[in-house]
Design a protein around this motif. Sequence first.
Motif, PDB file in Angstrom:
ATOM      1  N   THR A  83       0.850  -1.239   0.180  1.00 33.96           N
ATOM      2  CA  THR A  83      -0.070  -0.041  -0.132  1.00 33.96           C
ATOM      3  C   THR A  83       1.068   1.334  -0.042  1.00 33.96           C
ATOM      4  O   THR A  83       0.592   2.232  -0.885  1.00 33.96           O
ATOM      5  N   THR A 131      -4.397  -3.637   4.787  1.00 33.97           N
ATOM      6  CA  THR A 131      -5.620  -3.657   3.867  1.00 33.97           C
ATOM      7  C   THR A 131      -6.339  -4.811   4.275  1.00 33.97           C
ATOM      8  O   THR A 131      -5.892  -6.084   4.152  1.00 33.97           O
ATOM      9  N   ASP A 155      -4.107  -3.442  -5.204  1.00 36.46           N
ATOM     10  CA  ASP A 155      -3.507  -3.645  -3.775  1.00 36.46           C
ATOM     11  C   ASP A 155      -4.250  -4.777  -3.161  1.00 36.46           C
ATOM     12  O   ASP A 155      -4.961  -4.528  -2.648  1.00 36.46           O
TER      13      ASP A 155
HETATM   14 MG    MG Z   1      -1.813  -2.817   2.434  1.00 32.12          MG
END
Ligand code: MG
Length: 184
Positions: A26, A44, A68
């Motif tokens: 990220t 995430t 991502d």
């Molecule tokens: Mg991440």
Amino acid sequence: FAEIKKHTKEYFFKLLVIGEIGTGKTSFINRYVHKQFSTQYRATIGLDFALKVINWDKNTIIRLQLWDIAGQERFGSMTRVYYKEAVGAFVVFDVTRKQSLDHVIKWKSDLDAKVCLPDGEPIPSVLLANKCDLNKDEYATNASLMNQFCEKHQFSGWFYTSAKNNINIDECANFLISKVLEKH
Ligand code: MG
Ligand code: GTP
């Protein structure tokens, strides 16, 4: 203007960013797309997206969609869906954690099992040795070992990167895009 437009080529590329939890996927995307970095870690969940438009040269526009994917997803069953129609991938490890490089092998084989080029070859991929601003694990300091690793596991190449200090971020992206362009 019509004359210029006629010669403009536009591409849409879906690129994946995969690798173990906390390796900096990220952060890499935030640096590349938003020119930002935060030391705070927020895992995430599932996946996230980012878009970036690149004027590659005077006749070529590239629209990147960066996927991502949460490090936690290696243990999930969604990667097949996530990987669909991807044309390139960044596989990220953390140079301070040798274990995250071991896990690269699993991410890469998962990738190659689930997506490939029409001729059956693996999609272009770049290995990112991220957090190079910190103390590196021994393996990660040895360029010839890294080269061997990339050859063995069929990476197009590798880069030391730092999302924190903005090292090699544009360079590794341009490298992957050029490899993808060769195939399109
Ligand atoms: Mg991440
Ligand atoms: P998941 O979403 O859980 O898979 O993690 P991730 O791979 O997206 O990692 P993330 O980008 O959230 O970064 C994890 C931690 O590492 C954060 O605290 C970041 O600030 C830090 N970090 C990321 N990149 C770098 C870097 O290049 N250098 C340093 N020093 N820290 C970094």
